[in-house]
Design a protein around this motif. Structure first.
Motif, PDB file in Angstrom:
ATOM      1  N   ARG A   1      -3.016 -13.834   3.780  1.00 34.23           N
ATOM      2  CA  ARG A   1      -4.120 -13.773   4.748  1.00 34.23           C
ATOM      3  C   ARG A   1      -3.749 -12.870   5.922  1.00 34.23           C
ATOM      4  O   ARG A   1      -4.587 -12.147   6.459  1.00 34.23           O
ATOM      5  CB  ARG A   1      -4.473 -15.169   5.241  1.00 34.23           C
ATOM      6  N   TYR A   2      -2.502 -12.924   6.334  1.00 31.67           N
ATOM      7  CA  TYR A   2      -2.016 -12.048   7.408  1.00 31.67           C
ATOM      8  C   TYR A   2      -2.206 -10.585   7.015  1.00 31.67           C
ATOM      9  O   TYR A   2      -2.687  -9.769   7.807  1.00 31.67           O
ATOM     10  CB  TYR A   2      -0.546 -12.365   7.674  1.00 31.67           C
ATOM     11  N   LEU A   3      -1.858 -10.237   5.786  1.00 32.40           N
ATOM     12  CA  LEU A   3      -2.006  -8.861   5.322  1.00 32.40           C
ATOM     13  C   LEU A   3      -3.464  -8.437   5.244  1.00 32.40           C
ATOM     14  O   LEU A   3      -3.815  -7.311   5.580  1.00 32.40           O
ATOM     15  CB  LEU A   3      -1.362  -8.702   3.947  1.00 32.40           C
ATOM     16  N   LEU A   4      -4.311  -9.342   4.776  1.00 32.32           N
ATOM     17  CA  LEU A   4      -5.717  -8.993   4.567  1.00 32.32           C
ATOM     18  C   LEU A   4      -6.507  -8.976   5.868  1.00 32.32           C
ATOM     19  O   LEU A   4      -7.447  -8.185   6.026  1.00 32.32           O
ATOM     20  CB  LEU A   4      -6.366  -9.977   3.587  1.00 32.32           C
ATOM     21  N   ASP A   5      -6.146  -9.835   6.808  1.00 29.20           N
ATOM     22  CA  ASP A   5      -6.977 -10.036   7.990  1.00 29.20           C
ATOM     23  C   ASP A   5      -6.536  -9.240   9.210  1.00 29.20           C
ATOM     24  O   ASP A   5      -7.355  -8.940  10.078  1.00 29.20           O
ATOM     25  CB  ASP A   5      -7.009 -11.522   8.376  1.00 29.20           C
ATOM     26  N   ARG A   6      -5.256  -8.913   9.281  1.00 29.86           N
ATOM     27  CA  ARG A   6      -4.746  -8.291  10.502  1.00 29.86           C
ATOM     28  C   ARG A   6      -4.693  -6.779  10.368  1.00 29.86           C
ATOM     29  O   ARG A   6      -4.075  -6.248   9.444  1.00 29.86           O
ATOM     30  CB  ARG A   6      -3.349  -8.838  10.822  1.00 29.86           C
TER      31      ARG A   6
ATOM     32  N   LEU B   1      -8.811 -12.893  -3.806  1.00 30.71           N
ATOM     33  CA  LEU B   1      -8.075 -12.112  -2.808  1.00 30.71           C
ATOM     34  C   LEU B   1      -8.228 -10.614  -3.063  1.00 30.71           C
ATOM     35  O   LEU B   1      -8.355  -9.825  -2.124  1.00 30.71           O
ATOM     36  CB  LEU B   1      -6.597 -12.500  -2.807  1.00 30.71           C
ATOM     37  N   ARG B   2      -8.208 -10.237  -4.337  1.00 24.87           N
ATOM     38  CA  ARG B   2      -8.322  -8.813  -4.675  1.00 24.87           C
ATOM     39  C   ARG B   2      -9.650  -8.240  -4.194  1.00 24.87           C
ATOM     40  O   ARG B   2      -9.729  -7.073  -3.791  1.00 24.87           O
ATOM     41  CB  ARG B   2      -8.160  -8.622  -6.183  1.00 24.87           C
ATOM     42  N   GLU B   3     -10.696  -9.047  -4.215  1.00 26.93           N
ATOM     43  CA  GLU B   3     -12.005  -8.572  -3.763  1.00 26.93           C
ATOM     44  C   GLU B   3     -12.021  -8.297  -2.264  1.00 26.93           C
ATOM     45  O   GLU B   3     -12.899  -7.587  -1.772  1.00 26.93           O
ATOM     46  CB  GLU B   3     -13.076  -9.609  -4.112  1.00 26.93           C
ATOM     47  N   GLU B   4     -11.063  -8.848  -1.528  1.00 25.74           N
ATOM     48  CA  GLU B   4     -11.000  -8.634  -0.080  1.00 25.74           C
ATOM     49  C   GLU B   4     -10.169  -7.408   0.289  1.00 25.74           C
ATOM     50  O   GLU B   4     -10.100  -7.046   1.465  1.00 25.74           O
ATOM     51  CB  GLU B   4     -10.431  -9.866   0.620  1.00 25.74           C
ATOM     52  N   MET B   5      -9.508  -6.806  -0.683  1.00 26.13           N
ATOM     53  CA  MET B   5      -8.683  -5.636  -0.381  1.00 26.13           C
ATOM     54  C   MET B   5      -9.555  -4.499   0.136  1.00 26.13           C
ATOM     55  O   MET B   5     -10.583  -4.177  -0.453  1.00 26.13           O
ATOM     56  CB  MET B   5      -7.929  -5.164  -1.627  1.00 26.13           C
TER      57      MET B   5
ATOM     58  N   LEU C   1      -4.251 -19.500  14.821  1.00 27.23           N
ATOM     59  CA  LEU C   1      -3.287 -19.013  15.802  1.00 27.23           C
ATOM     60  C   LEU C   1      -2.810 -17.601  15.487  1.00 27.23           C
ATOM     61  O   LEU C   1      -2.069 -17.013  16.264  1.00 27.23           O
ATOM     62  CB  LEU C   1      -2.082 -19.956  15.858  1.00 27.23           C
ATOM     63  N   MET C   2      -3.259 -17.043  14.376  1.00 28.40           N
ATOM     64  CA  MET C   2      -2.831 -15.705  13.976  1.00 28.40           C
ATOM     65  C   MET C   2      -3.778 -14.621  14.459  1.00 28.40           C
ATOM     66  O   MET C   2      -3.518 -13.438  14.256  1.00 28.40           O
ATOM     67  CB  MET C   2      -2.718 -15.634  12.449  1.00 28.40           C
ATOM     68  N   HIS C   3      -4.877 -15.017  15.107  1.00 24.61           N
ATOM     69  CA  HIS C   3      -5.878 -14.041  15.526  1.00 24.61           C
ATOM     70  C   HIS C   3      -6.281 -14.321  16.972  1.00 24.61           C
ATOM     71  O   HIS C   3      -6.715 -15.432  17.303  1.00 24.61           O
ATOM     72  CB  HIS C   3      -7.107 -14.101  14.619  1.00 24.61           C
TER      73      HIS C   3
END
Length: 487
Positions: free
Chosen positions: A73-78, A150-154, A283-285
């Motif tokens: 999620r960190y990789l996809l969202d940040r 997850l792949r669809e969010e790339m 807390l990551m955003h």
């Protein structure tokens, strides 16, 4: 086979390479593990499990949930996601390295010597490349590639992102068993002896964690903690350690203030407005500034209401004498105030504040305000008023022999401290919290059976010489309850 830009480096008995790679280089999008460049421990054992012999372990077990839920999620969202170098090892022959061909005239222009260590390295997929450090990061990438959702969010170009890889390999003629021992020793060096940043540093540096942000904002802006000098000299807050010694001027520590703020903000009113407040992913955003101001105004309002009821807590000189567990009860100006002890601040004070906010302020009131959730100082003060009904001097019941225990080694000696006893400190804190809820209950909502259970739990958690001492202690608590002034 594939070639990658690389630099050959020598350190002690290691020859290794620093290599530029892309996410797509590690794992095949086909989902066939046999086509992957990188292997995990379970990929190379016959039964797909960790080796039964501990000496054959080359990695620790992968926490797949952490890799998929947090790191992926960190990789996809940040947008600012960043990984440090991954360390891998080649279990087969030494990979082929080909120096770059650079004209001597170019080296002369750059004032450089011969660059035989700069070139390209070839990955042969017939070999096995094991992850030495960074397996959770690589497993997150693998999860994104292989998981349909997850792949669809790339985003476009996700797999083209670059990553620095450090490749270690066997020395020329080195036996595999010797290399395995050296490999395992390197794993220990990278993981066991590498010192991660402590909690205080994380609070100081984190620009996304809402609790860290508002904790720093309180120290900078709140009249309770604000100090014009250097941060490390602030007399109100210890920024270095969580524990606070007797005679210190501090109101609390940085780590404790963070924990208290987190507990207070995870109240039902806030959770109704923002259910994500209790999720670690939140807390990551970094939240919008409007949300930060809302959370800050709430905790600052609550802290100001607390100090309003207990003004001595904000007096630097008085605080010096308010952590004195072994002073006689008749000593002038001496006490041991529960609200000045870090562990009770977290496990009792903060939880009581959250309970009172939830029970005495309503979500409807919060939603009716022009600025959601910003109650008035009067509302916060009225909500926390029940805290004034209890004597918080820990040298007295219900805290004596429950939170403070005598650990003197000689008969007749007294040395009351907060430490482990026959029961854990956490058990005793929980019992003290339940007793406080009982004492501030102004509606007589406790049924006899509930009081009996509370009595048994509390006496069982306390430290008493005899059962008669425990019974007398509980009778004093009932006397306190009967004499409570709920006005």
């Amino acid at each position: 086979m594939t070639w990658h830009p690389a630099t050959k480096i020598q350190m002690s008995n290691w020859e290794y390479f620093s290599i530029k790679m892309q996410f797509a280089d590690f794992f095949n999008v086909s989902g066939n593990d046999g086509d992957d460049l990188i292997s995990f421990q379970t990929d190379i054992t016959p039964d797909g499990e960790m080796p039964s012999v501990l000496d054959n372990w080359l990695q620790r077990k992968i926490n797949e949930g952490r890799a998929k839920k947090e790191i992926a999620r960190y990789l996809l969202d940040r947008k600012d996601a960043f990984f440090s170098s991954i360390v891998i090892a080649c279990l087969g022959d030494i990979p082929e390295f080909r120096p770059a061909e650079i004209e001597q005239s170019e080296l002369d222009d750059l004032e450089l010597m011969d660059l035989q260590d700069l070139g390209f390295i070839r990955f042969d997929r017939s070999q096995k490349y094991m992850v030495l450090d960074g397996q959770h990061r690589l497993f997150a990438i693998k999860s994104i590639i292989e998981d349909q959702e997850l792949r669809e969010e790339m985003t476009p170009g996700f797999l083209d992102q670059g990553l620095n890889v450090l490749l270690v390999n066997k020395g020329s003629g080195e036996d595999y068993s010797d290399f395995k021992e050296k490999y395992r020793r390197l794993f220990t060096s990278l993981n066991r002896y590498a010192k991660s940043t402590n909690k205080e540093t994380n609070i100081i540096m984190d620009e996304d964690d809402i609790f860290a942000i508002i904790t720093r904002k309180m120290i900078q802006d709140s009249k309770i903690f604000k100090f014009d000098g250097k941060a490390e000299n602030n007399p109100h807050i210890d920024i270095d350690t969580k524990a606070i010694s007797q005679g210190a001027t501090y109101l609390t520590s940085l780590a404790t203030l963070y924990d208290v703020n987190a507990i207070i903000l995870q109240n039902q009113i806030v959770k109704t407005i923002n259910p994500m407040i209790v999720e670690s992913a939140y807390l990551m955003h970094r939240p919008p500034d409007a949300d930060i101001n809302f959370y800050y105004n709430m905790v600052d309002g609550i802290w100001n209401a607390l100090i309003g009821h207990f003004p001595d807590l904000n007096d630097v000189d008085k605080r010096v004498d308010m952590r004195s567990p072994n002073e006689p009860l008749d000593s002038e100006g001496k006490m041991d105030h529960l609200f000045l002890r870090p562990k009770p601040q977290i496990q009792i004070m903060a939880k009581l504040i959250r309970h009172l906010i939830e029970s005495r302020l309503s979500t409807d009131e919060a939603m009716d305000n022009d600025e959601i959730g910003n109650f008035s100082p009067e509302q916060y003060s009225e909500a926390l008023k029940p805290l004034t009904w209890i004597d918080w001097d820990m040298r007295k019941p219900p805290f004596m022999n429950l939170i403070l225990v005598n650990n003197a080694t000689e008969p007749g000696e007294i040395n009351y401290v907060m430490t482990e006893g026959a029961t854990s400190a956490n058990q005793r804190m929980a019992a003290a919290y339940d007793i406080c809820l009982f004492l501030i209950d102004d509606k007589d909502s406790y049924q006899p059976r509930a009081i009996t259970r509370l009595s048994a739990t509390a006496r069982g958690a306390g430290e008493f010489n005899t059962q008669n001492d425990a019974n007398e202690w509980w009778e004093k608590i009932l006397e306190i309850k009967n004499n409570m002034n709920y006005d």
